[in-house]
Design an enzyme around this catalytic site. Structure first.
Site, PDB file in Angstrom:
ATOM      1  N   ASN A  30      -1.650  -8.741  -1.725  1.00 53.68           N
ATOM      2  CA  ASN A  30      -1.673  -7.978  -0.469  1.00 53.68           C
ATOM      3  C   ASN A  30      -3.056  -8.014   0.186  1.00 53.68           C
ATOM      4  O   ASN A  30      -3.330  -7.233   1.092  1.00 53.68           O
ATOM      5  CB  ASN A  30      -1.288  -6.520  -0.730  1.00 53.68           C
ATOM      6  CG  ASN A  30       0.096  -6.395  -1.329  1.00 53.68           C
ATOM      7  OD1 ASN A  30       1.014  -7.107  -0.931  1.00 53.68           O
ATOM      8  ND2 ASN A  30       0.258  -5.500  -2.285  1.00 53.68           N
ATOM      9  N   HIS A  37       8.225   4.113   0.194  1.00 58.58           N
ATOM     10  CA  HIS A  37       7.556   3.736  -1.055  1.00 58.58           C
ATOM     11  C   HIS A  37       7.726   4.809  -2.145  1.00 58.58           C
ATOM     12  O   HIS A  37       7.792   6.002  -1.851  1.00 58.58           O
ATOM     13  CB  HIS A  37       6.067   3.550  -0.758  1.00 58.58           C
ATOM     14  CG  HIS A  37       5.287   2.900  -1.847  1.00 58.58           C
ATOM     15  ND1 HIS A  37       4.619   3.620  -2.815  1.00 58.58           N
ATOM     16  CD2 HIS A  37       5.064   1.599  -2.129  1.00 58.58           C
ATOM     17  CE1 HIS A  37       4.006   2.777  -3.626  1.00 58.58           C
ATOM     18  NE2 HIS A  37       4.257   1.544  -3.232  1.00 58.58           N
ATOM     19  N   GLU A  73       7.054   4.437   6.465  1.00 58.43           N
ATOM     20  CA  GLU A  73       6.023   3.400   6.419  1.00 58.43           C
ATOM     21  C   GLU A  73       5.969   2.789   7.807  1.00 58.43           C
ATOM     22  O   GLU A  73       6.955   2.870   8.550  1.00 58.43           O
ATOM     23  CB  GLU A  73       6.397   2.323   5.381  1.00 58.43           C
ATOM     24  CG  GLU A  73       6.289   2.830   3.963  1.00 58.43           C
ATOM     25  CD  GLU A  73       6.746   1.807   2.918  1.00 58.43           C
ATOM     26  OE1 GLU A  73       6.519   0.603   3.087  1.00 58.43           O
ATOM     27  OE2 GLU A  73       7.338   2.246   1.923  1.00 58.43           O
ATOM     28  N   SER A 115       7.008  -2.287   2.940  1.00 57.52           N
ATOM     29  CA  SER A 115       6.287  -3.106   1.967  1.00 57.52           C
ATOM     30  C   SER A 115       7.115  -4.220   1.352  1.00 57.52           C
ATOM     31  O   SER A 115       6.574  -5.246   0.982  1.00 57.52           O
ATOM     32  CB  SER A 115       5.720  -2.217   0.862  1.00 57.52           C
ATOM     33  OG  SER A 115       6.759  -1.581   0.144  1.00 57.52           O
ATOM     34  N   ASP A 163       2.756   5.989   6.666  1.00 61.02           N
ATOM     35  CA  ASP A 163       2.077   5.237   5.609  1.00 61.02           C
ATOM     36  C   ASP A 163       1.774   3.835   6.147  1.00 61.02           C
ATOM     37  O   ASP A 163       2.684   3.017   6.295  1.00 61.02           O
ATOM     38  CB  ASP A 163       2.980   5.189   4.359  1.00 61.02           C
ATOM     39  CG  ASP A 163       2.362   4.415   3.208  1.00 61.02           C
ATOM     40  OD1 ASP A 163       1.351   3.719   3.413  1.00 61.02           O
ATOM     41  OD2 ASP A 163       2.911   4.491   2.083  1.00 61.02           O
ATOM     42  N   HIS A 221       0.548  -1.311   4.860  1.00 67.32           N
ATOM     43  CA  HIS A 221       0.645  -2.729   5.243  1.00 67.32           C
ATOM     44  C   HIS A 221       0.414  -2.948   6.734  1.00 67.32           C
ATOM     45  O   HIS A 221       0.665  -4.037   7.243  1.00 67.32           O
ATOM     46  CB  HIS A 221       1.998  -3.288   4.809  1.00 67.32           C
ATOM     47  CG  HIS A 221       2.213  -3.180   3.335  1.00 67.32           C
ATOM     48  ND1 HIS A 221       1.731  -4.100   2.443  1.00 67.32           N
ATOM     49  CD2 HIS A 221       2.813  -2.215   2.597  1.00 67.32           C
ATOM     50  CE1 HIS A 221       2.042  -3.714   1.212  1.00 67.32           C
ATOM     51  NE2 HIS A 221       2.696  -2.569   1.278  1.00 67.32           N
ATOM     52  N   LYS A 275      -5.468  -3.178   0.149  1.00 67.32           N
ATOM     53  CA  LYS A 275      -4.676  -4.296   0.698  1.00 67.32           C
ATOM     54  C   LYS A 275      -5.546  -5.046   1.706  1.00 67.32           C
ATOM     55  O   LYS A 275      -6.531  -5.639   1.294  1.00 67.32           O
ATOM     56  CB  LYS A 275      -3.365  -3.751   1.224  1.00 67.32           C
ATOM     57  CG  LYS A 275      -2.493  -3.373   0.010  1.00 67.32           C
ATOM     58  CD  LYS A 275      -1.328  -2.502   0.271  1.00 67.32           C
ATOM     59  CE  LYS A 275      -0.668  -2.206  -1.087  1.00 67.32           C
ATOM     60  NZ  LYS A 275       0.159  -1.033  -1.077  1.00 67.32           N
TER      61      LYS A 275
HETATM   62  C1  LIG Z   1       0.621  -0.083  -2.129  1.00 73.62           C
HETATM   63  C2  LIG Z   1       1.308   1.043  -1.452  1.00 73.62           C
HETATM   64  C3  LIG Z   1       0.982   2.368  -1.716  1.00 73.62           C
HETATM   65  C4  LIG Z   1       0.082   2.763  -2.845  1.00 73.62           C
HETATM   66  O1  LIG Z   1      -1.238   2.387  -2.635  1.00 73.62           O
HETATM   67  P1  LIG Z   1      -2.165   2.087  -3.901  1.00 73.62           P
HETATM   68  O2  LIG Z   1      -3.530   2.124  -3.347  1.00 73.62           O
HETATM   69  O3  LIG Z   1      -1.766   0.752  -4.402  1.00 73.62           O
HETATM   70  O4  LIG Z   1      -1.906   3.166  -4.892  1.00 73.62           O
HETATM   71  C5  LIG Z   1       1.568   3.335  -0.955  1.00 73.62           C
HETATM   72  N1  LIG Z   1       2.464   3.038   0.005  1.00 73.62           N
HETATM   73  C6  LIG Z   1       2.827   1.772   0.258  1.00 73.62           C
HETATM   74  C7  LIG Z   1       3.826   1.493   1.326  1.00 73.62           C
HETATM   75  C8  LIG Z   1       2.274   0.735  -0.464  1.00 73.62           C
HETATM   76  O5  LIG Z   1       2.659  -0.519  -0.245  1.00 73.62           O
END
Ligand SMILES: *Cc1c(COP(=O)(O)O)cnc(C)c1O
Length: 432
Positions: free
Chosen positions: A80, A166, A217, A221, A246, A249, A280
């Site tokens: 990512n 997520h 989101e 993801s 969130d 991405h 990411k």
């Molecule tokens: C990766 C991810 C998280 C968690 O983040 P980390 O820093 O890896 O704990 C939360 N929400 C989504 C949509 C993600 O892809």
């Protein structure tokens, strides 16, 4: 206490076709004091039978788009690290300097003596980047989600989430005790129905008004599709609910200033809680909640994953800040443009090899495969051909909705994509 695994259970394990586990089970039974290992062996065996067993693959070195696994260098389409910043000299240098200045560990939680200058600098940079009053960072995105939701909601409140949200949000939902409602993926009429339902619940939660929080989101993801954020904002405003987006991405990739999809849709002032991850596109590690000063003040007091956890390591905070600086510079724009060109190239290659991807506009390009076993077979065949692409299976996605998840980095080259295309073509020929 002494529990014995019932004999029938053991026999079932021993007659399982997965010989490794059966042998392990017998060996353990001779020594077992409790039924601890036999029980776990049975569970692992069931996962293997369902093609759902996951094992760690040791990566001996990682250099951008290459990963050394099992003594071989594989072309990596699974990270990512979309903008290729995790290996960027400026981030590495920032991390090294922070270690030299502050040491390797933060020493304590932020509220004790771990609130280092690097954390404050990162949070100021994050708020400026996202266009919010304030920001608060956590060691992981997982902790950020958990901290925010548990701080804001309790019994008597309502949490409404997209079906594909997520796992960190789902876990937070269970922990906070609010009533949970799930709307069909990106389905606005279902979201509206859930908001209406929430409006009929009790108007108070303890001594304060009851709250309704919607969480989605921005870029999903595992599907790479986008949430209709404008419609979601209109709906939550009409129903007096709050919204948390969130942007794990979306951060660094969308919007004029690459703040995320909230910026791209012109919604910066209308989203109460913006979540970002720093591991990411930002190229470091950590999670963040961005929003009003009052939100951050409340989280500092109530977010348990913040209060009761050691501050993020200085190196990660400093690297994240350097990553944000690059994202905001012309280099960030150049990297993003390069990423979109490579994504288009990848989609073309996938289609011509007979693996049509879902229609997406993200660096996440899933190819639906269906059966878990089939996704694993493809992933193994690709690895043999020198390309690393993970098979994504339940519980990350629904049962029977397994997929190959290709992710692209600005550091990939056109030749890398062509190599992937050749590997896929060869596999497709073998299949037919
Ligand atoms: C990766 C991810 C998280 C968690 O983040 P980390 O820093 O890896 O704990 C939360 N929400 C989504 C949509 C993600 O892809």
């Amino acid at each position: 206490m002494h529990f014995e695994l019932p004999e029938t259970e053991l026999r079932r394990v021993e007659s399982s076709p997965t010989r490794g586990f059966a042998a392990g089970c017998r060996a353990v039974r001779l020594r077992a004091v409790t039924n601890f290992d036999p029980q776990l062996i049975a569970e692992l065996s069931a996962l293997r039978d369902a093609d759902l067993l996951r094992e760690l693959r040791r990566v001996d070195s990682l250099a951008g788009t290459r990963a050394a696994i099992g003594g071989r260098e594989l072309l990596n389409f699974s990270s990512n690290d979309y903008l290729g910043l995790a290996q960027h000299p400026a981030l590495k240098e920032a991390a090294v300097k922070a270690v030299e200045k502050f040491g390797s560990g933060s020493g304590a939680s932020r509220l004790v003596c771990g609130s280092l200058a690097v954390h404050h600098e990162l949070e100021e940079a994050l708020a400026a980047f996202k266009g919010t009053e304030a920001a608060l960072t956590f060691s992981t995105g997982y902790a950020a989600a958990q901290g925010a939701i548990v701080a804001l909601l309790g019994k008597g409140d309502v949490l409404i989430v997209d079906k594909l949200i997520h796992a960190c949000i789902v876990d937070a939902a269970k922990l906070c005790g609010a009533k949970l409602r799930v709307f069909r993926h990106n389905d606005m009429s279902d979201l509206e129905a859930k908001l209406k339902w929430a409006g009929k619940q009790s108007a108070v939660s303890g001594l304060r008004p009851a709250r309704t929080l919607v969480v989605t989101e921005s870029v999903f993801s595992m599907d790479g599709d986008l949430a209709p954020l404008r419609n979601i904002v209109e709906l939550k405003e009409r129903h007096g609910a709050w919204l948390m987006v969130d942007e794990a991405h979306g951060t660094g990739l969308f919007g004029k200033r690459r703040r995320g999809l909230v910026e791209e849709f012109g919604l910066t002032g209308r989203v109460e809680i913006q979540m970002a991850t720093l591991g990411k596109a930002v190229g470091a590690a950590g999670g963040a909640i961005c929003g009003s000063r009052k939100l951050v003040d409340l989280l500092v007091n109530r977010a348990r994953s913040f209060v009761f956890s050691t501050a993020p390591v200085p190196a990660a905070a400093a690297a994240a800040r350097a990553g944000l600086a690059i994202i905001q510079s012309q280099e960030g724009e150049t990297r993003r443009q390069r990423l979109w060109l490579l994504v288009e190239e990848l989609k073309r290659v996938l289609i011509s090899a007979g693996f049509p991807p879902s229609a997406v506009r993200a660096p996440i390009v899933p190819v639906p495969v269906g059966a878990e076993a089939r996704a694993v077979q493809f992933s193994v065949a690709l690895r043999e051909a020198g390309v690393f692409v993970p098979a994504i299976r339940y519980p990350t996605v629904a049962r029977g909705a397994a997929r190959l998840r290709f992710t692209v980095s600005a550091e990939h080259t056109a030749e890398d994509i062509a190599t992937l295309g050749d590997a896929l073509g060869a596999i497709a020929n073998r299949q037919s």
